[in-house]
Design a protein around this motif. Structure first.
Motif, PDB file in Angstrom:
ATOM      1  N   PHE A 265      44.238  42.707  12.868  1.00 55.31           N
ATOM      2  CA  PHE A 265      43.435  41.956  13.835  1.00 55.31           C
ATOM      3  C   PHE A 265      43.446  42.661  15.181  1.00 55.31           C
ATOM      4  CE2 PHE A 265      42.756  38.540  16.957  1.00 55.31           C
ATOM      5  CZ  PHE A 265      41.571  37.993  16.469  1.00 55.31           C
ATOM      6  N   ILE A 266      42.271  42.748  15.790  1.00 54.87           N
ATOM      7  CA  ILE A 266      42.110  43.280  17.146  1.00 54.87           C
ATOM      8  C   ILE A 266      41.435  42.209  17.992  1.00 54.87           C
ATOM      9  CG2 ILE A 266      40.941  44.991  18.587  1.00 54.87           C
ATOM     10  CD1 ILE A 266      41.146  46.976  16.297  1.00 54.87           C
ATOM     11  N   ASP A 267      41.986  41.975  19.161  1.00 56.14           N
ATOM     12  CA  ASP A 267      41.401  41.045  20.121  1.00 56.14           C
ATOM     13  C   ASP A 267      41.030  41.858  21.361  1.00 56.14           C
ATOM     14  OD1 ASP A 267      40.719  38.645  21.462  1.00 56.14           O
ATOM     15  OD2 ASP A 267      42.696  38.604  22.409  1.00 56.14           O
ATOM     16  N   ALA A 268      39.740  42.006  21.637  1.00 57.27           N
ATOM     17  CA  ALA A 268      39.279  42.860  22.732  1.00 57.27           C
ATOM     18  C   ALA A 268      38.483  42.032  23.737  1.00 57.27           C
ATOM     19  CB  ALA A 268      38.421  44.003  22.198  1.00 57.27           C
ATOM     20  N   VAL A 269      38.853  42.137  25.015  1.00 54.09           N
ATOM     21  CA  VAL A 269      38.209  41.380  26.084  1.00 54.09           C
ATOM     22  C   VAL A 269      37.827  42.330  27.209  1.00 54.09           C
ATOM     23  CG1 VAL A 269      38.530  39.610  27.857  1.00 54.09           C
ATOM     24  CG2 VAL A 269      39.464  39.262  25.560  1.00 54.09           C
ATOM     25  N   ASN A 270      36.563  42.262  27.647  1.00 53.40           N
ATOM     26  CA  ASN A 270      36.105  43.043  28.791  1.00 53.40           C
ATOM     27  C   ASN A 270      35.161  42.157  29.595  1.00 53.40           C
ATOM     28  OD1 ASN A 270      35.845  45.174  30.530  1.00 53.40           O
ATOM     29  ND2 ASN A 270      34.587  46.433  29.190  1.00 53.40           N
ATOM     30  N   VAL A 271      35.674  41.572  30.682  1.00 49.64           N
ATOM     31  CA  VAL A 271      34.895  40.618  31.467  1.00 49.64           C
ATOM     32  C   VAL A 271      35.019  40.944  32.953  1.00 49.64           C
ATOM     33  CG1 VAL A 271      35.144  38.785  29.756  1.00 49.64           C
ATOM     34  CG2 VAL A 271      36.817  38.967  31.591  1.00 49.64           C
ATOM     35  N   GLN A 272      33.987  40.599  33.706  1.00 53.31           N
ATOM     36  CA  GLN A 272      34.010  40.748  35.159  1.00 53.31           C
ATOM     37  C   GLN A 272      32.965  39.805  35.756  1.00 53.31           C
ATOM     38  OE1 GLN A 272      33.142  44.973  34.963  1.00 53.31           O
ATOM     39  NE2 GLN A 272      31.082  44.653  35.800  1.00 53.31           N
ATOM     40  N   ASN A 273      33.195  39.367  36.991  1.00 56.12           N
ATOM     41  CA  ASN A 273      32.285  38.444  37.650  1.00 56.12           C
ATOM     42  C   ASN A 273      31.340  39.234  38.536  1.00 56.12           C
ATOM     43  OD1 ASN A 273      31.081  36.114  38.485  1.00 56.12           O
ATOM     44  ND2 ASN A 273      32.849  35.293  39.581  1.00 56.12           N
ATOM     45  N   MET A 274      30.064  39.274  38.152  1.00 60.50           N
ATOM     46  CA  MET A 274      29.074  40.118  38.810  1.00 60.50           C
ATOM     47  C   MET A 274      28.345  39.367  39.921  1.00 60.50           C
ATOM     48  SD  MET A 274      29.099  43.068  37.155  1.00 60.50           S
ATOM     49  CE  MET A 274      27.471  43.825  37.182  1.00 60.50           C
ATOM     50  N   ALA A 275      27.880  40.124  40.911  1.00 61.18           N
ATOM     51  CA  ALA A 275      27.096  39.568  42.014  1.00 61.18           C
ATOM     52  C   ALA A 275      25.785  40.343  42.133  1.00 61.18           C
ATOM     53  CB  ALA A 275      27.902  39.637  43.312  1.00 61.18           C
ATOM     54  N   ALA A 276      25.110  40.188  43.283  1.00 68.93           N
ATOM     55  CA  ALA A 276      23.877  40.930  43.585  1.00 68.93           C
ATOM     56  C   ALA A 276      22.854  40.811  42.458  1.00 68.93           C
ATOM     57  CB  ALA A 276      24.195  42.391  43.867  1.00 68.93           C
TER      58      ALA A 276
ATOM     59  N   SER B 208      31.744  39.391  29.284  1.00 72.37           N
ATOM     60  CA  SER B 208      31.053  38.440  30.159  1.00 72.37           C
ATOM     61  C   SER B 208      30.855  39.032  31.541  1.00 72.37           C
ATOM     62  CB  SER B 208      31.856  37.142  30.272  1.00 72.37           C
ATOM     63  OG  SER B 208      31.202  36.229  31.146  1.00 72.37           O
ATOM     64  N   TYR B 209      29.726  38.647  32.145  1.00 73.24           N
ATOM     65  CA  TYR B 209      29.423  38.961  33.534  1.00 73.24           C
ATOM     66  C   TYR B 209      29.815  37.818  34.467  1.00 73.24           C
ATOM     67  CZ  TYR B 209      26.466  43.193  33.061  1.00 73.24           C
ATOM     68  OH  TYR B 209      25.993  44.468  32.877  1.00 73.24           O
ATOM     69  N   GLY B 210      30.418  36.752  33.946  1.00 75.41           N
ATOM     70  CA  GLY B 210      30.675  35.584  34.771  1.00 75.41           C
ATOM     71  C   GLY B 210      32.120  35.129  34.802  1.00 75.41           C
ATOM     72  N   LEU B 211      33.061  35.987  34.380  1.00 77.38           N
ATOM     73  CA  LEU B 211      34.476  35.630  34.347  1.00 77.38           C
ATOM     74  C   LEU B 211      35.296  36.635  35.140  1.00 77.38           C
ATOM     75  CD1 LEU B 211      34.748  34.756  30.543  1.00 77.38           C
ATOM     76  CD2 LEU B 211      34.455  33.163  32.456  1.00 77.38           C
ATOM     77  N   HIS B 212      36.432  36.183  35.636  1.00 80.74           N
ATOM     78  CA  HIS B 212      37.286  37.062  36.446  1.00 80.74           C
ATOM     79  C   HIS B 212      37.711  38.300  35.650  1.00 80.74           C
ATOM     80  CE1 HIS B 212      40.014  38.210  39.627  1.00 80.74           C
ATOM     81  NE2 HIS B 212      40.992  38.326  38.743  1.00 80.74           N
ATOM     82  N   GLU B 213      37.795  39.403  36.323  1.00 80.30           N
ATOM     83  CA  GLU B 213      38.006  40.703  35.678  1.00 80.30           C
ATOM     84  C   GLU B 213      39.242  40.743  34.780  1.00 80.30           C
ATOM     85  OE1 GLU B 213      38.653  45.408  36.919  1.00 80.30           O
ATOM     86  OE2 GLU B 213      38.399  43.881  38.466  1.00 80.30           O
ATOM     87  N   SER B 214      39.037  41.177  33.553  1.00 81.34           N
ATOM     88  CA  SER B 214      40.114  41.417  32.597  1.00 81.34           C
ATOM     89  C   SER B 214      39.614  42.418  31.575  1.00 81.34           C
ATOM     90  CB  SER B 214      40.526  40.118  31.896  1.00 81.34           C
ATOM     91  OG  SER B 214      41.567  40.364  30.954  1.00 81.34           O
ATOM     92  N   ARG B 215      40.401  43.438  31.289  1.00 82.62           N
ATOM     93  CA  ARG B 215      39.995  44.493  30.356  1.00 82.62           C
ATOM     94  C   ARG B 215      41.203  44.813  29.464  1.00 82.62           C
ATOM     95  NH1 ARG B 215      35.466  45.796  33.153  1.00 82.62           N
ATOM     96  NH2 ARG B 215      35.566  45.736  35.425  1.00 82.62           N
TER      97      ARG B 215
END
Length: 379
Positions: A176-187, A262-269
């Motif tokens: 099993f692999i759990d991969a998350v790449n999220v950041q909260n975008m603006a502009a 996600s473009y709407g969640l606090h940064e996590s990679r």
């Protein structure tokens, strides 16, 4: 050059000193597009390359190009606008064109560059769809030019260390692999929210790292995909592209990869990998710096958590040097155009799965690293 060991065998080896090529033997690069990625990461990385050098710039803003050229020692005669892009063919110092434009413009400049006789390194995602991506591969083959896609993580030492743990079955077969790449975008007026220029939202921009990471680390291609997409209502950022995508990949070995972008969640990679004998935690997996790798496993009567510390290396410099090596030696890149085409096909399957709510089944591809060139050396 080599030095005799100066620390005890109990210490981490330092490795040989750098062996850069003389400037006259390095491969000349033209960088197309002087946006944030070029100015903050790619151009500074030339200071750490050993086989590549910056010789030309292409920009739609002449004053910016002149200022950047002065900073990096690029000749004023080697500055080009998009209208005179064809002029690159008359500059023999340019051997590689590095395309760093918005995604929807990749095809135009990749095809133009190979027809001008130049090899091409193209940023990911390769295009805005598999048809354009395949056309880029076909154009490079017709011109007998090398096309490489800038999957920087495949050259980065920590990512390669995780790949080695998984493929070597160090702790058994990873299930099993759990991969998350999220950041909260603006502009909301930036090009990433324009579907024609971006091709999509969170999926092709940052979800691609999860998708390509699972493929690269395992060496397998998925046979089933399920997905869900959602966006915040009335948010001007997401009028044309998706905010969040969750997708699950099933591979022939039984490996499952669960991915979130996600473009709407606090940064996590981050990436977590689970095998019978260990749990591997890989923080900042898709970031430019700050990678952290730990392995939890049994140690006698205790649970031991080992932190793996590797020498930091600039992944942009590593990928550019690999491209330079390919040009110098004629080898096939580890991440050729076919690698980008495959990711686009899989992203299209993810969109189909999300739209239909059904599992999308794919024809099995049995060969390991089916869309990649020869493996990299351990050095």
């Amino acid at each position: 050059m080599e030095f005799p060991a100066w620390t005890a065998p109990t210490e981490r080896p330092a490795g040989p000193p750098p062996a850069p090529l003389p400037p006259g033997e390095r491969v000349g690069f033209a960088v197309v597009g002087l946006g944030r990625l070029s100015l903050e990461e790619i151009l500074p990385a030339f200071g750490e390359t050993k086989q590549a050098k910056l010789v030309a710039l292409v920009s739609g803003t002449p004053d910016k190009a002149k200022a950047v050229a002065a900073q990096y020692g690029v000749s004023p005669e080697a500055l080009y606008g998009y209208a005179d892009f064809d002029g690159l063919k008359n500059n023999p110092a340019i051997q590689v064109v590095y395309v760093v434009t918005p995604n929807g413009l990749h095809k135009e400049y990749v095809v133009g560059a190979v027809r001008a006789g130049k090899h091409v390194l193209c940023e990911k995602p390769m295009a805005t769809g598999s048809a354009d991506a395949q056309a880029m591969v076909d154009a490079a083959k017709a011109a007998n030019r090398t096309l490489m896609i800038a999957y920087r993580c495949q050259y980065e030492p920590y990512n390669r260390a995780v790949q080695k743990l998984v493929r070597g079955k160090t702790f058994g077969a990873t299930g099993f692999i759990d991969a998350v790449n999220v950041q909260n975008m603006a502009a909301p007026d930036q090009w990433r929210f324009n579907k024609a220029l971006a091709g999509g939202g969170a999926l092709p921009d940052i979800g691609l790292y999860c998708l390509n990471g699972a493929r690269f680390i395992s060496g397998e291609e998925p046979v089933e995909i399920s997905a869900r997409i959602w966006s915040s209502a009335n948010d001007p950022r997401f009028k044309e592209v998706e905010e969040t995508v969750s997708f699950t990949l099933r591979f022939p070995s039984g490996l499952i990869a669960n991915c979130l972008a996600s473009y709407g969640l606090h940064e996590s990679r981050r990436m977590g990998l689970h095998a019978p004998g260990a749990a591997i935690q890989f923080d900042n997996a898709f970031a430019y710096t700050g990678h952290r790798l730990s392995v939890a496993h049994r140690d006698g009567e205790a649970e031991s958590v080992d932190e793996r510390r590797l020498a930091a290396k600039n992944q942009f410099a590593l990928e550019m040097d690999h491209m330079a090596e390919c040009v110098r030696t004629g080898r096939v890149p580890r991440t050729p155009g076919e690698e980008g085409v495959q990711d686009h096909k899989l992203m299209e399957a993810i969109y189909r799965a999300a739209s239909s709510g059904q599992v999308v089944k794919l024809d099995p591809i049995e060969k390991e690293d089916a869309t990649r060139g020869p493996a990299l050396s351990e050095g």
